[in-house]
Every structure is written in structure tokens, then in C-alpha cells.
Write a protein that holds these residues in place. Structure first.
Motif, mmCIF file in Angstrom:
data_model
loop_
_atom_site.group_PDB
_atom_site.id
_atom_site.type_symbol
_atom_site.label_atom_id
_atom_site.label_comp_id
_atom_site.label_asym_id
_atom_site.label_seq_id
_atom_site.Cartn_x
_atom_site.Cartn_y
_atom_site.Cartn_z
ATOM 1 N N GLU A 75 45.907 39.724 36.478
ATOM 2 C CA GLU A 75 44.610 39.054 36.460
ATOM 3 C C GLU A 75 43.769 39.478 35.257
ATOM 4 O OE1 GLU A 75 42.501 39.210 40.250
ATOM 5 O OE2 GLU A 75 40.592 39.301 39.169
ATOM 6 N N PHE A 76 43.785 40.761 34.976
ATOM 7 C CA PHE A 76 42.979 41.263 33.856
ATOM 8 C C PHE A 76 43.367 40.594 32.543
ATOM 9 C CE2 PHE A 76 42.616 44.353 30.331
ATOM 10 C CZ PHE A 76 41.227 44.369 30.232
ATOM 11 N N ALA A 117 32.851 45.971 27.001
ATOM 12 C CA ALA A 117 32.445 46.728 28.185
ATOM 13 C C ALA A 117 33.439 46.516 29.326
ATOM 14 C CB ALA A 117 31.036 46.325 28.617
ATOM 15 N N ALA A 118 33.851 45.259 29.524
ATOM 16 C CA ALA A 118 34.819 44.945 30.584
ATOM 17 C C ALA A 118 36.150 45.635 30.310
ATOM 18 C CB ALA A 118 35.023 43.432 30.681
ATOM 19 N N LEU A 119 36.554 45.599 29.067
ATOM 20 C CA LEU A 119 37.806 46.243 28.667
ATOM 21 C C LEU A 119 37.762 47.738 28.949
ATOM 22 C CD1 LEU A 119 40.553 46.054 26.979
ATOM 23 C CD2 LEU A 119 39.147 46.680 25.005
ATOM 24 N N GLU A 120 36.636 48.345 28.593
ATOM 25 C CA GLU A 120 36.555 49.796 28.749
ATOM 26 C C GLU A 120 36.464 50.218 30.200
ATOM 27 O OE1 GLU A 120 33.599 50.736 25.803
ATOM 28 O OE2 GLU A 120 35.153 51.129 24.296
ATOM 29 N N GLN A 170 39.828 52.749 34.741
ATOM 30 C CA GLN A 170 40.636 52.679 35.976
ATOM 31 C C GLN A 170 42.083 53.083 35.717
ATOM 32 O OE1 GLN A 170 40.249 49.224 38.782
ATOM 33 N NE2 GLN A 170 38.826 48.477 37.251
ATOM 34 N N GLN A 171 42.613 52.644 34.597
ATOM 35 C CA GLN A 171 44.006 52.968 34.268
ATOM 36 C C GLN A 171 44.149 54.460 33.987
ATOM 37 O OE1 GLN A 171 46.595 51.065 34.529
ATOM 38 N NE2 GLN A 171 46.167 48.961 33.920
ATOM 39 N N GLU A 172 43.107 55.040 33.405
ATOM 40 C CA GLU A 172 43.149 56.472 33.129
ATOM 41 C C GLU A 172 43.215 57.284 34.416
ATOM 42 O OE1 GLU A 172 39.919 57.372 30.527
ATOM 43 O OE2 GLU A 172 41.288 57.799 28.855
ATOM 44 N N GLU A 173 42.470 56.810 35.426
ATOM 45 C CA GLU A 173 42.519 57.486 36.725
ATOM 46 C C GLU A 173 43.921 57.413 37.317
ATOM 47 O OE1 GLU A 173 39.476 56.078 39.461
ATOM 48 O OE2 GLU A 173 38.051 56.082 37.776
ATOM 49 N N ARG A 174 44.530 56.256 37.180
ATOM 50 C CA ARG A 174 45.882 56.082 37.684
ATOM 51 C C ARG A 174 46.837 57.039 36.980
ATOM 52 N NH1 ARG A 174 49.007 50.295 37.478
ATOM 53 N NH2 ARG A 174 47.852 49.840 39.375
ATOM 54 N N LEU A 175 46.661 57.160 35.675
ATOM 55 C CA LEU A 175 47.520 58.063 34.911
ATOM 56 C C LEU A 175 47.385 59.498 35.410
ATOM 57 C CD1 LEU A 175 49.498 58.498 32.570
ATOM 58 C CD2 LEU A 175 47.525 58.752 31.039
ATOM 59 N N THR A 199 34.195 39.616 34.899
ATOM 60 C CA THR A 199 34.308 40.233 36.222
ATOM 61 C C THR A 199 35.312 41.390 36.210
ATOM 62 O OG1 THR A 199 33.745 38.240 37.434
ATOM 63 C CG2 THR A 199 35.375 39.669 38.453
ATOM 64 N N PRO A 200 35.029 42.498 36.923
ATOM 65 C CA PRO A 200 36.027 43.583 36.938
ATOM 66 C C PRO A 200 37.298 43.167 37.686
ATOM 67 C CG PRO A 200 34.103 44.155 38.272
ATOM 68 C CD PRO A 200 33.810 42.829 37.646
#
Lengths: 188, 188
Positions: free
Chosen positions: A95-96, A113-116, A121-126, B85-86
Motif C-alpha cells: 500500500e505504501f 514527512a509521510a516517507l519519514e 516504522q520500518q526501523e522499529e521492525r528492524l 495517509t500513514p
DNA sequence: TAAGTCATGTAATCGGTTACATGATTGC
DNA sequence: GCAATCATGTAACCGATTACATGACTTA
């Protein structure tokens, strides 16, 4: 098809209840396949009716009784045969990235801003993956015991993919930052 | 939800028929979202009934008449709002990696062969992406016109992800090769 | 007292795939 | 003559999600 084999794979390391399988799907195989309890219980019943697993009722005190499942030798046969079967290339659904596809339509600052936010979120997953990697600690890759080979390899895949997302995101952020002075513009 | 916005995104570069949208889904956005004709035609009808696109019949000679769709300003509004949107982290579903998860159960040589076959498929995909990248040729990233920014960024994402798969596969192959002398073993 | 965990399910719905249908035109 | 391309659909089915249900026990 994959769901039944993901379940059979989990059962190769010992008997598990539907509930326990549901929990496992939140980690390990769950990085590349997932299912909720509502899907897992009927699938276990189907596997049992086909003789690939056998269930056994376990009465418990202080908590609900449960039914644990063991993989049968036929189940193991079907699993090992499937594992070596060629797989079609996965058609990712993300979706992203559908959103990124239309980033040309919006204010670059907002897109950035949306990208960051997604990058964080991906960093948390890592970080979560890395914590699990630490559990394989010490063992250099060639020394991982066979029973953990698959889980180890898939975990490494998870780490590699998230890292490559982060690398792409940094690159994309750089490109967006170069456009911060330009106004947004609609396509064509 | 993503399907409708993937379609709207495609329509920002001009009017398209259901058939043309189907073809586009085999490339570009199609790397991160895809749908077949049977899903696209009803979705277009729904989008039109909601006023996000308008259709227009185009009579043709020598080939079937078609109906082309244009995005409305309401459609564009909804699209640009959605884009910022996130997004939830994608829970990947990858049949191949479910198989890898059980690689510890099978003969390392057989696992290696399966891995390398899949690797070759990914290499072909990379070549296809690179061919499209060449079409953006010359233009260094910052100079890509806004209408192509999104497609350009998603293409780069596609390339990055496939490359990271190849890197992981090489690593996994190295680990498997170190086990070629050992016998296969079932999980504890 | 409320929320969370353990434990297993049903029902309704939705998104997506497979199969099937039609029919003219173009290229091998 | 056969397959592929253009063009749009219907019908059946399946995999997966959301919502809902139940009920005991534990922790804040």
C-alpha cells in the motif's frame, strides 16, 4: 496452500495447540506468512481429517483445556516434498508504495514527512528482528543447528529486506529534499 | 482500498480504458499492486458511480469499441488526500520463504538447487526493471519531471528490493554449501 | 473494576483468482 | 488454420479479515 505448510513447518519442532501456533505466527514464519486464529483452527481440523497431523486433548487446571497437534509421518513427507517445489515470483502488494507512485501530485514537503514516518516504522521492525537475531548469538552461520537453519535464513532475509527499504528511503528522501523549493504539480 | 487509488493514480496521466489499465498493471504500479481485468472493470464502474472518474464511449473501427475513463477533480482530491495517509507496515506473504523456513528438513544439495532456481527468476525480473530504468535514462534523479517522480521512485524501490534478495540468496547459498557434506536431519 | 491472557470457535463479508463467454482483427 | 491482441464482462469459488461469542483466570 502456504498456510497448511507454514503450520506443518511449525509442528516439526514439537506439538503445538492452535493458540500457540497463532502466537508463533506473530514471529518467525510470521514475517513471511501470517494468519489469524480464525483461519488456523479450521485449517488444523482439515489437516487432521487428511491425516497430516493428529490432535490430542490436553486437560488443564486453572486455564481452558487445549488440543495439541503433532505432525504425522505423512505430514512430514508432504511438507518436505513441497519445500523443494519451485515457487512463483511473489507479486508484492504494498500500500505504501502505491502511495509513493503518486508522490508527484503532492507537496514534496508533505511527501517527505509521510516517507519519514513510514521509515521510522520500518526501523522499529528492524530493531525487533535484530533482537531475535541476538538469540542465535555466537553461532556463526555455518554452525547453526539444522533445526534452526530455516528460521535463521528467513530471519536474515527479513533483516536484509528491511535494511534495503531503509537504504531506498534515504535515497528517496534525498531526491524529495532537492524538490522542496519547487511547487507541487499535477501529472502530465 | 489500494486498488481504486492505484487506478486513480494511473488516470492522472490521462484517460485510459479498462483494458489499457489492465496492461499498465503488468508494469509500473504493477510491481507493488496488481489486479486482473475481472477486478478492474467492476472497480471502474464503482468509481464512476461515486463520481471519482467519468467514462466516455469511444467507437472504434476494426477493433471493439471501448470506454475510456478520466479522473474527476473529486477523484484527484481523494487520491491526493489518501497518498499522504500513514500506511501500515506490509505483512509480506512469500511462499518461497515459507519453504526456506523448512530448509533444515531437507538435503542441503536439493535446497541449494531450489534456492538457485528461484534466484535465477529474480535475476530475470531485475533485468526487466533495469530495461525500464533505461527509459528514464540521462535524467539524473533530481531532474525527473514531477509527473514521473512517483513511477521513478517505485521503480528504484523495485530494483533495490530485488538486488537485496540476490544478496541474501548468495549469502544463503554460501551457508548451504558449507553443509553439503552433512546429512539432512529432521528437527528435534 | 477493568484489561489482558489463555483457548476455541461461528458468521458475514470482502478482495482476489479461476474458469468461462463473446467476437472481430491481425500476424505467423 | 491457429494463436495472439483488443475489449468487456459474468459466475463460482476461495482465502482472509472483521465482528462477534464464550468463559475462566490473572494482573494492574
Amino acid at each position: 496452500m502456504s498456510l497448511r505448510f507454514a503450520i506443518l513447518g511449525l509442528l516439526t519442532s514439537g506439538e503445538l495447540s492452535g493458540y500457540e501456533i497463532t502466537r508463533r505466527f506473530e514471529q518467525s514464519v510470521g514475517y513471511f506468512w501470517h494468519a489469524r486464529a480464525q483461519q488456523i483452527y479450521p485449517e488444523l481440523a482439515r489437516l487432521e481429517s487428511e491425516g497430516l497431523v493428529i490432535g490430542r486433548a490436553v486437560p488443564q487446571a486453572g486455564r481452558p483445556d487445549k488440543r495439541v497437534y503433532t505432525i504425522t509421518s505423512r505430514g512430514l513427507d508432504e511438507l518436505t516434498a513441497w519445500v523443494l517445489t519451485p515457487s512463483p515470483l511473489t507479486l508484492t502488494k504494498d500500500e505504501f508504495l502505491v502511495k509513493v507512485w503518486s508522490y508527484g501530485l503532492v507537496d514534496p514537503a508533505a511527501a517527505l514527512a509521510a516517507l519519514e514516518q513510514h521509515r521510522r516504522q520500518q526501523e522499529e521492525r528492524l530493531a525487533a528482528y535484530r533482537a531475535i537475531e541476538a538469540a542465535f548469538e555466537g553461532a556463526h552461520p555455518e554452525a547453526v543447528p539444522p533445526a534452526f537453519l530455516g528460521p535463521y535464513l528467513t530471519l536474515r532475509a527479513g533483516i536484509t529486506f528491511v535494511e534495503s527499504f531503509l537504504a531506498w528511503a534515504d535515497d528517496a528522501a534525498r531526491i524529495l529534499r532537492a524538490r522542496l523549493t519547487q511547487p507541487p504539480q499535477s501529472a502530465s
